[in-house]
Design an enzyme around this catalytic site. Sequence first.
Site, PDB file in Angstrom:
ATOM      1  N   ARG A 154       0.862  -1.180   0.000  1.00 15.99           N
ATOM      2  CA  ARG A 154       0.000   0.000   0.000  1.00 15.99           C
ATOM      3  C   ARG A 154       0.899   1.230   0.000  1.00 15.99           C
ATOM      4  NH1 ARG A 154      -2.164  -3.613   3.821  1.00 15.99           N
ATOM      5  NH2 ARG A 154      -4.258  -4.392   3.297  1.00 15.99           N
ATOM      6  N   LYS A 199      -2.242  -2.395   7.597  1.00 17.03           N
ATOM      7  CA  LYS A 199      -3.671  -2.245   7.839  1.00 17.03           C
ATOM      8  C   LYS A 199      -4.129  -3.243   8.900  1.00 17.03           C
ATOM      9  CE  LYS A 199      -8.000  -1.683   5.309  1.00 17.03           C
ATOM     10  NZ  LYS A 199      -8.637  -1.730   3.972  1.00 17.03           N
ATOM     11  N   HIS A 254      -2.666   2.833  -5.849  1.00 19.76           N
ATOM     12  CA  HIS A 254      -3.172   1.531  -5.401  1.00 19.76           C
ATOM     13  C   HIS A 254      -3.365   0.566  -6.564  1.00 19.76           C
ATOM     14  CE1 HIS A 254      -4.504  -0.515  -1.795  1.00 19.76           C
ATOM     15  NE2 HIS A 254      -5.501  -1.038  -2.467  1.00 19.76           N
ATOM     16  N   ARG A 285      -0.826  -2.176  -6.728  1.00 23.21           N
ATOM     17  CA  ARG A 285      -1.076  -3.298  -5.815  1.00 23.21           C
ATOM     18  C   ARG A 285      -2.086  -4.268  -6.423  1.00 23.21           C
ATOM     19  NH1 ARG A 285      -1.201  -4.809  -0.197  1.00 23.21           N
ATOM     20  NH2 ARG A 285      -3.276  -5.408   0.535  1.00 23.21           N
ATOM     21  N   HIS A 304      -4.073  -9.597   3.558  1.00 22.73           N
ATOM     22  CA  HIS A 304      -5.524  -9.646   3.693  1.00 22.73           C
ATOM     23  C   HIS A 304      -5.919 -10.545   4.857  1.00 22.73           C
ATOM     24  CE1 HIS A 304      -6.328  -8.457  -0.788  1.00 22.73           C
ATOM     25  NE2 HIS A 304      -6.086  -7.419  -0.010  1.00 22.73           N
ATOM     26  N   TYR A 323      -9.676 -10.604  -7.201  1.00 27.78           N
ATOM     27  CA  TYR A 323      -8.740 -10.506  -8.324  1.00 27.78           C
ATOM     28  C   TYR A 323      -8.936 -11.635  -9.333  1.00 27.78           C
ATOM     29  CZ  TYR A 323      -6.529  -7.062  -5.339  1.00 27.78           C
ATOM     30  OH  TYR A 323      -6.299  -5.967  -4.548  1.00 27.78           O
TER      31      TYR A 323
END
Length: 320
Positions: free
Chosen positions: A137, A162, A268, A271, A294, A303
């Site tokens: 990120r 995150k 972003h 990514r 994640h 994705y």
Amino acid sequence: MEARPRLLDQVRGRLRALHYSYRTEQQYLFWVRHFILFNGKRHPADMSAAEVEAFLTHLAVDRQVSASTQNQALAALLFLYQKVLQVELPWLDGIVRAKQSRYLPTVLTPDEVKAVLSHLRGEYWMIGGLLYGAGLRLREALTLRVKDMQFEYRQLIVRNGKGGKDRSAILPDALVAPLQQHLVSVKERHEFAIRSGFAGVELPYALGCKYPNAHLAWGWQYVFPAQRPSRDPRSGAWRRHHVYPETLQRHVKEAVKAAGIAKPVSCHTFRHSFATHLLERGYDIRTVQELLGHKDVKTTQIYTHVMRKGANAVQSPLDR
């Protein structure tokens, strides 16, 4: 008798006590202030579900904000009531959160990535290379510190990502030599700053109190420091901040335009492209999940909907 702190000062103090990021602090303070002004400067303790729902409706109908923005405002109000005012009100749990739309991410082809990166120069090229080559990120790339670069293992450590989690990420071979050369220059600037009396970086939590000189240690310096020192918004001390996000965003926008790409590309997007290209090359989705950091594999599965191989490799009958 000591005066009671203002409400916004109480919110700020509670956020810092719980180690919320400075960005979250600014956002929560904005929404709490906006909520109070919307209700005629009444104290939140004197309000209830009706005022909260009216405020959220105002955001959605009059301001036409997105669902994520509306939920951010609600999160700020939940923090205010539960963590600051310490009021456990049944109606808080009954507030309906806005349902977010699910959009497919914008993904660049490998050739498009190469074209964009070719129009970035110097440290901006290296940061862009990390966004795509390591799937970082933007904030994760900008806040990298020297001690987290493990060149021998070809990996780097992302701190406080995150959700407050640490993880390891890929360090692309193509960036090893340029980054090492870049750090030689950064170290020279750092040593000059020490001699000039304006060196040092901000440190996480109370580390600066435990180790007073740690802010000068080479390992704690940012890999991509800003050109000039600035005043830390929390401590007030002069510190060497990292490159500002807006600066890189501007350079990426210019690079996308120079590459002639019409897609809506942001930092972003690199990514998104990192994850999609790994899946197209046959890497396991769990591996990609861990590299991205994640929490839930369902987040990574989006994705698979933009891949050019596998189940999406369906030939149109028109092409026959």
